[in-house]
Motif scaffolding. Structure first.
Motif, short mmCIF file in Angstrom:
data_model
loop_
_atom_site.label_atom_id
_atom_site.label_comp_id
_atom_site.label_asym_id
_atom_site.label_seq_id
_atom_site.Cartn_x
_atom_site.Cartn_y
_atom_site.Cartn_z
N ARG A 24 0.84 -1.21 0.00
CA ARG A 24 0.00 0.00 0.00
C ARG A 24 0.87 1.25 0.00
O ARG A 24 0.59 2.21 -0.71
CB ARG A 24 -0.95 0.00 1.20
N ARG A 25 1.95 1.23 0.80
CA ARG A 25 2.85 2.39 0.83
C ARG A 25 3.54 2.56 -0.53
O ARG A 25 3.64 3.67 -1.04
CB ARG A 25 3.89 2.24 1.94
N PHE A 26 4.01 1.45 -1.10
CA PHE A 26 4.72 1.52 -2.38
C PHE A 26 3.79 1.95 -3.51
O PHE A 26 4.21 2.63 -4.43
CB PHE A 26 5.37 0.16 -2.69
N SER A 27 2.52 1.58 -3.43
CA SER A 27 1.58 1.95 -4.49
C SER A 27 1.39 3.46 -4.58
O SER A 27 1.08 3.99 -5.64
CB SER A 27 0.22 1.27 -4.27
N ARG A 28 1.59 4.18 -3.46
CA ARG A 28 1.46 5.64 -3.46
C ARG A 28 2.59 6.29 -4.26
O ARG A 28 2.52 7.46 -4.60
CB ARG A 28 1.42 6.19 -2.04
N THR A 29 3.62 5.53 -4.58
CA THR A 29 4.68 6.01 -5.45
C THR A 29 4.15 6.24 -6.85
O THR A 29 4.60 7.14 -7.56
CB THR A 29 5.81 4.95 -5.53
N PHE A 30 3.20 5.43 -7.24
CA PHE A 30 2.69 5.47 -8.60
C PHE A 30 1.44 6.33 -8.75
O PHE A 30 1.20 6.87 -9.82
CB PHE A 30 2.35 4.04 -9.05
N HIS A 31 0.64 6.44 -7.69
CA HIS A 31 -0.65 7.14 -7.80
C HIS A 31 -0.84 8.09 -6.62
O HIS A 31 -0.63 7.72 -5.47
CB HIS A 31 -1.81 6.15 -7.81
N LYS A 32 -1.27 9.31 -6.92
CA LYS A 32 -1.63 10.26 -5.86
C LYS A 32 -2.97 9.88 -5.25
O LYS A 32 -3.19 10.05 -4.07
CB LYS A 32 -1.73 11.67 -6.44
N SER A 33 -3.87 9.38 -6.06
CA SER A 33 -5.21 9.04 -5.64
C SER A 33 -5.20 7.72 -4.85
O SER A 33 -4.71 6.71 -5.33
CB SER A 33 -6.10 8.91 -6.88
N GLN A 34 -5.77 7.75 -3.64
CA GLN A 34 -5.82 6.54 -2.82
C GLN A 34 -6.60 5.40 -3.49
O GLN A 34 -6.15 4.26 -3.47
CB GLN A 34 -6.42 6.84 -1.43
N PRO A 35 -7.76 5.67 -4.11
CA PRO A 35 -8.47 4.57 -4.78
C PRO A 35 -7.65 3.95 -5.91
O PRO A 35 -7.65 2.73 -6.08
CB PRO A 35 -9.73 5.24 -5.33
N ALA A 36 -6.94 4.76 -6.68
CA ALA A 36 -6.10 4.21 -7.75
C ALA A 36 -4.96 3.39 -7.17
O ALA A 36 -4.61 2.33 -7.71
CB ALA A 36 -5.56 5.33 -8.63
N ALA A 37 -4.38 3.86 -6.07
CA ALA A 37 -3.31 3.11 -5.41
C ALA A 37 -3.84 1.77 -4.87
O ALA A 37 -3.19 0.73 -5.00
CB ALA A 37 -2.70 3.94 -4.28
N ASP A 38 -5.04 1.80 -4.29
CA ASP A 38 -5.64 0.56 -3.79
C ASP A 38 -5.93 -0.42 -4.93
O ASP A 38 -5.76 -1.63 -4.77
CB ASP A 38 -6.94 0.86 -3.03
N ASP A 39 -6.37 0.10 -6.07
CA ASP A 39 -6.61 -0.76 -7.23
C ASP A 39 -5.31 -1.42 -7.69
O ASP A 39 -5.30 -2.59 -8.08
CB ASP A 39 -7.21 0.04 -8.39
N LEU A 40 -4.21 -0.67 -7.64
CA LEU A 40 -2.91 -1.23 -8.03
C LEU A 40 -2.50 -2.34 -7.08
O LEU A 40 -2.00 -3.38 -7.52
CB LEU A 40 -1.86 -0.12 -8.08
N VAL A 41 -2.71 -2.15 -5.79
CA VAL A 41 -2.40 -3.19 -4.81
C VAL A 41 -3.24 -4.43 -5.09
O VAL A 41 -2.73 -5.55 -5.10
CB VAL A 41 -2.65 -2.69 -3.37
N GLN A 42 -4.53 -4.23 -5.34
CA GLN A 42 -5.41 -5.36 -5.59
C GLN A 42 -4.97 -6.13 -6.84
O GLN A 42 -4.89 -7.36 -6.82
CB GLN A 42 -6.85 -4.88 -5.76
#
Length: 190
Positions: A24-42
């Motif tokens: 989840r922390r690493f996904s914020r590297t790629f996306h500013k938006s929390q929902p987009a970051a969560d989608d990347l994690v999923q």
């Protein structure tokens, strides 16, 4: 899936679940938006789950998952680049009211904005090494490049961040002394 579960399946499954906060922390590297970051994690977890039989026990689960996440992001980025339509900004990302003017929160926002303005390769290297604490070698393995390339990306990225943040010293938001005293700013990526 037609193939049998690997013999290390329970251990690998536990390691994968334990890695979710880091993902989840690493996904914020790629996306500013929390929902987009969560989608990347999923999406990363789904792909990892289907490829769990290819995970090699004894290696770093985090590094394996970070590599998958990086590849998922790059693939999605290339697809989005080919299919760009409409406006470049999303009304859902508009943040009307501002948060309370606490210094650490403002500084975290400045750091996050500056970090997202870096080239993707530099941003990934800085987050993996400086924020998540991985060694140069681990970051080089995740990014599939030489350790010297990682050191160069981190160095150039730090200098760019310092310039963007108006800092004169490397003892700022990127170094251990400052980071330990402002853990809240670093947790903005969580």
């Amino acid at each position: 899936m037609d193939h049998a579960a690997p013999e290390n399946f329970p251990t690998s499954k536990k390691e994968m679940l334990a890695a979710i906060p880091a993902l989840r922390r690493f996904s914020r590297t790629f996306h500013k938006s929390q929902p987009a970051a969560d989608d990347l994690v999923q999406e990363t977890l789904v792909r990892a789950w289907h490829a769990l039989d290819r995970y090699q026990p004894g290696t770093s689960m985090n590094a394996w998952l970070f590599t998958i996440m990086r590849n998922v992001f790059i693939t999605d980025y290339r697809i989005r680049a080919r299919e760009t339509t409409g406006f470049t900004t999303d009304i859902a990302e508009y943040q009307g009211a501002q948060a309370a003017p606490q210094e650490w929160r403002l500084r975290a926002r400045d750091v996050q904005t500056a970090l997202h303005s870096l080239p993707t390769e530099q941003r990934i290297a800085i987050v993996l090494c400086c924020v998540l604490g991985h060694s140069y070698q681990e970051v080089a393995d995740i990014c599939a490049c030489e350790i010297g390339t990682i050191k160069s990306r981190i160095s150039r990225g730090k200098l760019t961040l310092l310039a963007l943040l108006g800092e004169e010293s490397r003892l700022s938001v990127l170094e251990t002394d400052y980071r330990s005293s402002t853990a809240a700013a670093i947790n903005a990526f969580a």
